[in-house]
Scaffold this motif. Structure first.
Motif, PDB file in Angstrom:
ATOM      1  N   ASN A 178       8.080  48.386  52.214  1.00 14.68           N
ATOM      2  CA  ASN A 178       7.286  49.086  51.191  1.00 14.68           C
ATOM      3  C   ASN A 178       8.100  49.301  49.921  1.00 14.68           C
ATOM      4  O   ASN A 178       7.726  50.105  49.080  1.00 14.68           O
ATOM      5  N   CYS A 179       9.214  48.556  49.790  1.00 11.03           N
ATOM      6  CA  CYS A 179      10.039  48.655  48.573  1.00 11.03           C
ATOM      7  C   CYS A 179      10.237  47.247  48.012  1.00 11.03           C
ATOM      8  O   CYS A 179      10.797  46.363  48.684  1.00 11.03           O
ATOM      9  N   ILE A 180       9.783  47.050  46.793  1.00 13.39           N
ATOM     10  CA  ILE A 180       9.835  45.716  46.190  1.00 13.39           C
ATOM     11  C   ILE A 180      11.275  45.224  46.007  1.00 13.39           C
ATOM     12  O   ILE A 180      11.557  44.033  46.158  1.00 13.39           O
ATOM     13  N   PHE A 181      12.209  46.131  45.725  1.00 10.57           N
ATOM     14  CA  PHE A 181      13.598  45.702  45.545  1.00 10.57           C
ATOM     15  C   PHE A 181      14.254  45.388  46.890  1.00 10.57           C
ATOM     16  O   PHE A 181      15.090  44.469  46.966  1.00 10.57           O
ATOM     17  N   CYS A 182      13.884  46.107  47.955  1.00  9.38           N
ATOM     18  CA  CYS A 182      14.369  45.726  49.288  1.00  9.38           C
ATOM     19  C   CYS A 182      13.842  44.329  49.635  1.00  9.38           C
ATOM     20  O   CYS A 182      14.568  43.517  50.233  1.00  9.38           O
ATOM     21  N   ASP A 183      12.606  44.032  49.239  1.00  3.93           N
ATOM     22  CA  ASP A 183      12.042  42.702  49.502  1.00  3.93           C
ATOM     23  C   ASP A 183      12.822  41.620  48.750  1.00  3.93           C
ATOM     24  O   ASP A 183      13.041  40.519  49.268  1.00  3.93           O
TER      25      ASP A 183
ATOM     26  N   ALA B  36      21.454  48.188  49.696  1.00  2.00           N
ATOM     27  CA  ALA B  36      20.845  49.168  50.602  1.00  2.00           C
ATOM     28  C   ALA B  36      19.865  50.043  49.823  1.00  2.00           C
ATOM     29  O   ALA B  36      20.024  50.254  48.614  1.00  2.00           O
ATOM     30  N   HIS B  37      18.856  50.532  50.512  1.00  2.00           N
ATOM     31  CA  HIS B  37      17.838  51.342  49.851  1.00  2.00           C
ATOM     32  C   HIS B  37      18.329  52.772  49.639  1.00  2.00           C
ATOM     33  O   HIS B  37      18.450  53.543  50.579  1.00  2.00           O
ATOM     34  N   HIS B  38      18.612  53.113  48.387  1.00  2.00           N
ATOM     35  CA  HIS B  38      18.946  54.483  47.991  1.00  2.00           C
ATOM     36  C   HIS B  38      18.023  54.801  46.823  1.00  2.00           C
ATOM     37  O   HIS B  38      18.038  54.070  45.822  1.00  2.00           O
TER      38      HIS B  38
ATOM     39  N   ASP C  63      11.371  53.171  43.350  1.00  2.00           N
ATOM     40  CA  ASP C  63      12.224  54.194  43.970  1.00  2.00           C
ATOM     41  C   ASP C  63      13.377  53.587  44.774  1.00  2.00           C
ATOM     42  O   ASP C  63      13.619  53.965  45.934  1.00  2.00           O
ATOM     43  N   HIS C  64      14.034  52.626  44.173  1.00  2.00           N
ATOM     44  CA  HIS C  64      15.251  52.012  44.707  1.00  2.00           C
ATOM     45  C   HIS C  64      16.192  51.995  43.511  1.00  2.00           C
ATOM     46  O   HIS C  64      15.901  51.323  42.508  1.00  2.00           O
ATOM     47  N   ALA C  65      17.266  52.769  43.603  1.00  2.00           N
ATOM     48  CA  ALA C  65      18.146  52.975  42.443  1.00  2.00           C
ATOM     49  C   ALA C  65      18.481  51.659  41.751  1.00  2.00           C
ATOM     50  O   ALA C  65      18.785  50.662  42.416  1.00  2.00           O
TER      51      ALA C  65
HETATM   52 ZN    ZN Z   1      14.503  49.578  48.517  1.00  2.00          ZN
END
Ligand code: ZN
Ligand code: AMP
Length: 137
Positions: free
Chosen positions: A3-8, A45-47, A96-98
């Motif tokens: 659910n995080c585009i930057f993690c994707d 990493a997701h922060h 919401d991914h720094a």
């Molecule tokens: Zn993320």
């Protein structure tokens, strides 16, 4: 997909114009650039925000920011470069991914940053500083 585009983007499940990668950081072009070459540097990493970043990441992150910023300046013949980070909605954070924005700038490019104001009095400035010092204590 998460659910995080930057993690994707880190996972490679959605495409990105990746320009730099280290063990714990990734840099890629912003899909809606303020100026061509506008890039984002993120922790892998997701922060969510600045305050969630582990301090141990500091050196690697700073080095990535410096290296990518230098390369953007060289590749775009930029005269200058802004580094910017939005934290929380009130400050314009949409993902919401720094992430740190690196925005190349040209002399006279007409892009104006925020308007600046003035404290109503020297005392008001001092009491604001005192409140922040107290919060640090
Ligand atoms: Zn993320
Ligand atoms: P912020 O407003 O600081 O949270 O910035 C988020 C940034 O992410 C914006 O400048 C967007 O243009 C950028 N962005 C959103 N989705 C993508 C994507 N899939 N690839 C690259 N940049 C993106």
């Amino acid at each position: 997909m998460s659910n995080c585009i930057f993690c994707d983007i880190v996972q490679g499940t959605i495409p990105a114009a990746v320009i730099h990668s280290t063990a714990n950081t990734l840099a890629f072009l912003d899909i809606a650039p303020v100026r061509p070459g506008h890039a984002l540097v993120i922790p892998k990493a997701h922060h969510p925000t600045l305050w969630d970043l582990p301090p141990e990441l500091g050196n690697e992150l700073l080095e990535a920011l410096q290296n990518v910023a230098k390369a953007i300046r060289k590749a775009t013949q930029a005269d200058g470069l802004n580094v910017m980070m939005n934290n929380y909605r009130a400050a314009g954070q949409l993902v919401d991914h720094a992430h740190f924005h690196l925005i190349p700038r040209q002399e006279g490019d007409g892009l104006h940053l925020w308007p600046q104001g003035a404290y109503p009095s020297p005392e008001a400035m001092q009491s604001t500083a005192a409140a922040i010092r107290a919060a640090l204590a």
